[in-house]
Every structure is written in C-alpha cells, then in structure tokens.
Design an enzyme around this catalytic site. Structure first.
Site, PDB file in Angstrom:
ATOM      1  N   GLY A 243     -32.284 -21.524  53.517  1.00  0.00           N
ATOM      2  CA  GLY A 243     -32.297 -21.890  52.109  1.00  0.00           C
ATOM      3  C   GLY A 243     -32.196 -20.673  51.221  1.00  0.00           C
ATOM      4  O   GLY A 243     -31.639 -19.637  51.595  1.00  0.00           O
ATOM      5  N   SER A 244     -32.775 -20.770  50.040  1.00  0.00           N
ATOM      6  CA  SER A 244     -32.665 -19.711  49.037  1.00  0.00           C
ATOM      7  C   SER A 244     -33.661 -18.589  49.303  1.00  0.00           C
ATOM      8  O   SER A 244     -34.643 -18.755  50.042  1.00  0.00           O
ATOM      9  CB  SER A 244     -32.935 -20.290  47.651  1.00  0.00           C
ATOM     10  OG  SER A 244     -34.287 -20.711  47.549  1.00  0.00           O
ATOM     11  N   GLY A 248     -37.585 -18.552  50.709  1.00  0.00           N
ATOM     12  CA  GLY A 248     -38.059 -17.636  51.737  1.00  0.00           C
ATOM     13  C   GLY A 248     -39.253 -16.818  51.299  1.00  0.00           C
ATOM     14  O   GLY A 248     -40.158 -16.535  52.099  1.00  0.00           O
ATOM     15  N   GLU A 265     -33.273 -17.682  57.209  1.00  0.00           N
ATOM     16  CA  GLU A 265     -31.852 -17.498  56.892  1.00  0.00           C
ATOM     17  C   GLU A 265     -31.689 -17.835  55.414  1.00  0.00           C
ATOM     18  O   GLU A 265     -31.632 -19.008  55.037  1.00  0.00           O
ATOM     19  CB  GLU A 265     -30.980 -18.421  57.756  1.00  0.00           C
ATOM     20  CG  GLU A 265     -30.990 -18.081  59.238  1.00  0.00           C
ATOM     21  CD  GLU A 265     -30.248 -16.804  59.565  1.00  0.00           C
ATOM     22  OE1 GLU A 265     -29.644 -16.207  58.633  1.00  0.00           O
ATOM     23  OE2 GLU A 265     -30.273 -16.389  60.721  1.00  0.00           O
TER      24      GLU A 265
END
Length: 511
Positions: A243-244, A248, A265
């Site tokens: 995701g963004s 994270g 990721e």
C-alpha cells in the site's frame, strides 16, 4: 484518443455475477453490507457485501493458529501439491478471473490476463520451492561436531493487499507462505472484494481436492479496522502489507512494538534515465508502457523521465506523439490501452499534482484532461500526461497514482543518477543506453539505490523469478522469487556433537 464505449451498470453487474458463479461464488446468496464493489469502468456499484466483524477476525486467527499446528508438520512437498492444484485451477479459470480484475480494478484485458498469469507462475515457482527449502552446513571449529541451519514454518501470515494488483500480490504471498508451512489470513482492499471472493473460492477448492486443513486460509473483508486487528494481534507472526507509505508508517512500528515481523511493499517514484547513447525506438516503447500502462496505477509505473539534454526535445516529441494515439476508454472494449482511474479521489490527486507542477514552472506537453465525462459521469478517465519540469520540485518527489510523467534533463550520468536517487522512494528504476560502461555503473553500488535496476527495459513488468521490492520509503520488503521465501520461515542454527568429549567454542576451558 478516447472512445465512448462505457457499458451500463446492469451489464457490468450481470457479467460479474455470471463469472463469479462459474468460479463457485453465489453472489445472489451473499450477505449484503457496507463493503461496496464499484467498477471504475462506470463508477457504479457492482455489489454490496458484509464486512468482517471483530469477532470474525478473532475466530479466524484462532482457527488459523490451530491449523498451523497441523500444517507445519505436513511435509513441504505435500504442501506443494496443494499449491500445484491451485495453479491448475487458476489456469482453468484464467479468463474469468481476469474479467473480474478488469471489472473491479479497471485493467485492460491483456494486463488483467497478465496479472492472473503471474499467479500461475508463482504457483509453479512455489511447487519447485517445496523441495528446495535448503539450509546450510557450515564447518565447525570443534572436532566431531556438525554445524548447520534449518528452516521451519513461521506461523500465521496476515496478508494485506492493494487494489491495483488485487490477485497477483495475494498469490505471491499465499503460494510461498503455504509451501513454507504457514497459514494465511487475507485482508484485501475494500475496493476489490469480488476478486478476493473468487480467489478464495478457487483456493478452497484446491484445499478440498488436496485434503488439506480447511482453516489454512481465511478471507476477511472490510475497511482499515480489519487490517489493524491483524497488525496488532500477536498471533500474526508476519504482516505482509502492500500500500501507501502512509500506511506503512502506521503498520511498521505497531508490528515492531509487539516484536512481530513485517514485510512492507509501499510507494514507488520510479525513474528512467535515457542516455545520449540510447536506442530511442526501444526507449519510446518502454517509456510509454511504463508510464501510461494501467493508467499509471502500478507501484512500478514510470513517473520521472531523466533524459540527456542533447536528445530531450526529440525524445519528448516522440513520446507525446505516441500518447496522442493511445486509445482511452472502457477496458472491456477491444483496442483500449488506457482504462480509468480507480475513483474520484485518484482523479482529484491527478488534478492537484498538475496544478502544483505548473505553479512550480512545469509545462504540460500533452494530456492533462479528463475524458468521457458525459458518457460516464461517475467514472474518471484521463489523458496520460507529460510535464517538462525545470527542476525536481516537491511535487516530483511525491508519488501521484495517475499517468503523469515528469521530464527532467541532465548533462552527465552522475547528475542523472543523483536525480534518480534524490527521492524518498526506492522501488524501480531503469536506464536506456547502448554504452556498457553506463549500464554497469547504473547497476553498481554507485548507481541506482532502488530495489529494481533495469537496463533497456522499463520500470514495470517484473518477473516472479526475482525478488520484488524496494528500499527507503518503499519499505525494504521482498516478495515473490529468489530467496524471498526466507521471510516466511524461521531459522534455527543447530550444533550436533557426535564425539565423546565436550570441547567449548573459542577454546574456552571450564573444567
């Protein structure tokens, strides 16, 4: 170039229902709720599903933990049989699953089929891996001792996936985790719940066909609160989240606070360097797909073009000419190459980024407009856009999930590499050059600081054989191929004394 070919809501919903039925999902019998599947093709609702409750999450983690105690003792090659069966079912239903990806994520047919092929490929990889979970034997400094390492299943893996690769990233994690002996609890994007139902139905069938424990995989539908429960629960040994960067930043510290593992990721702000020694025909093809493919909604989409000053005018003109010819419209229509943005928020981010770029001195070369608004007022189709920038300003440093390509020029390769590395993200990068020295320098320790560094190919389109992931704000995680499997297992170092003495390491005497 745009075409008014937007299907009706009834056509899209009917197609989704038919495809799901073939995959074993009865959408008519599904419980209704506040998880809403909207197709970016026309912006209208395909289905409404019930969200997972807090009690459901707790039950899922309890049963997944119990199933792990059984699954970890199944020989790895037998675990591979399950994944082999999943790959067979994916092959059999490839077209139907790709159709759902198109309906929910807006990908054109070839890209949707390519995503499902990634699932099939990772199953093939994981089946082979099931017989190659190798440890090492190391020389011991003590006589008649054996020093080695072994790898063991880790536990429950929580997988949180994003809308833009709604099925492939789940498969990357799930195929490898299951072969490693882990159980999986999956929280997909709330934007793509139907593809999640389809994947789960196929895996459930593979589990039954393989006589594996039923609770080794569980689907949890819902919004952020469902994912947060996975993040905070100590029964989840590994949280693999895509995701963004903002997401994270929230997940990493929370998992670390309970000493769990995370595989992140996150964002990408990917660049291509085009040298004066480049094959421009090759470069144009690679740039156009990387920047405009998937309407710029890949984490590996090309966002920055760093081109040698001597060829910048020619290259930009050629890319702009290609952009003007790209067919924009419904991804279900034959010939479409650019589909919709996923929702209105993505469109607003596109508009805001272009406004900021122009205020920073940027000039739009081509694109920048919304199209098909009259025929699809609830959908958001935009023209892929090229913006020349006088320098790499803050808007260029930010990732905008839309087809905007910023163009910067350089004079020396050192300058180009500095521009490539001067953003917070570090996922994918590439150079187009026929000069071997330039290529080798770009891939060296003094070159690109990204997890992916390509030569004469664009930034997107990674194969499953290599480890996928990036550095810096991209999160440092690695998924898919190479030795990424080690992230889903725990390592034990073993020392076996097969002598009748007890010598201590480093010559310590404690007699």
């Amino acid at each position: 170039m745009s075409a008014d070919t937007t299907p009706t809501t009834d056509q899209l919903a009917g197609r989704a229902t038919t495809v799901l039925a073939r995959l074993g999902v009865d959408l008519d019998g599904a419980e209704r709720g506040n998880v809403i599947s909207r197709s970016p093709i026309n912006g209208e609702t395909l289905a409404q599903l019930a969200a997972t409750t807090a009690g459901d999450v707790d039950t899922a983690l309890t049963t997944a933990s119990e199933a792990f105690l059984l699954w970890r003792s199944v020989p790895a090659p037998r675990r591979g049989d399950l994944v082999r069966r999943l790959g067979e079912l994916l092959t059999e239903h490839k077209t139907d699953l790709a159709t759902l990806v198109t309906l929910e994520a807006g990908k054109i047919e070839s890209e949707a089929l390519g995503e499902v092929q990634e699932m099939i490929d990772i199953c093939d990889f994981a089946v082979g891996l099931s017989r190659q979970l190798y440890g090492r034997t190391m020389p011991s400094e003590r006589p008649l001792h054996r020093l080695s390492e072994t790898w063991h299943p880790l536990g429950v893996v929580g997988v949180i996936t994003a809308f833009n690769f709604p099925v492939a990233v789940w498969a990357w994690n799930t195929a490898v985790a299951l072969v490693a002996g882990d159980t999986v609890v999956w929280k997909p994007s709330e934007i793509t719940p139907l593809t999640a139902l389809a994947c789960t139905a196929l895996l459930d069938r593979a589990i039954r066909d393989s006589n594996a424990p039923s609770a080794i995989h569980t689907l949890l539908q819902g919004a952020r609160d469902v994912g947060e429960r996975l993040v905070d629960d100590p029964r989840v040994a590994l949280v693999s989240a895509t995701g963004s960067v903002r997401m994270g930043r929230a997940i990493g510290p929370r998992v670390a606070a309970r000493f769990g593992r995370s595989l992140l990721e996150l964002g990408g702000n990917n660049a291509v360097i085009v040298s004066e020694a480049a094959d421009l025909d090759l470069a144009v093809r690679g740039i156009v797909f990387s920047a405009a493919g998937t309407a710029g909604q890949r984490c590996t989409s090309l966002r920055r073009l760093i081109v040698h000053r001597s060829i910048a005018e020619e290259l930009v003109a050629r890319i702009a000419d290609a952009y003007r010819q790209l067919p924009i419209g419904s991804p279900l229509a034959a010939g479409t190459l650019v589909g919709p943005l996923v929702h209105e928020a993505a469109f607003r981010a596109f508009e805001e980024a272009l406004e900021k770029a122009q205020s920073d001195g940027g000039k739009i070369v081509v694109g920048g407009n919304r199209v098909l608004a009259e025929s699809a007022p609830q959908a958001y189709y935009v023209e892929p856009t090229i913006v020349t920038m006088p320098q790499q300003t803050s808007v260029v440093h930010d990732e905008t999930f839309a087809p905007i390509l910023y163009v910067l020029t350089y004079d020396t390769l050192d300058d180009a590499i500095e521009l490539n590395n001067a953003v917070p993200q570090g996922l994918s990068s590439a150079i187009f050059t026929t000069d071997q020295r330039e290529a080798e320098l770009f891939m060296s320790a003094a070159g690109s600081d990204c997890g992916i560094a390509n030569v004469n190919i664009g930034t997107s389109g990674a194969e499953i054989g290599g480890a996928f992931g990036g550095e810096k704000e991209t999160g440092g995680g690695r998924e898919s191929g190479s030795d990424s499997w080690k992230g889903y297992m725990r390592r034990a170092t073993n020392t076996v004394n097969y002598s009748s003495e007890l010598p201590l390491a480093q010559g310590v005497n404690f007699s």
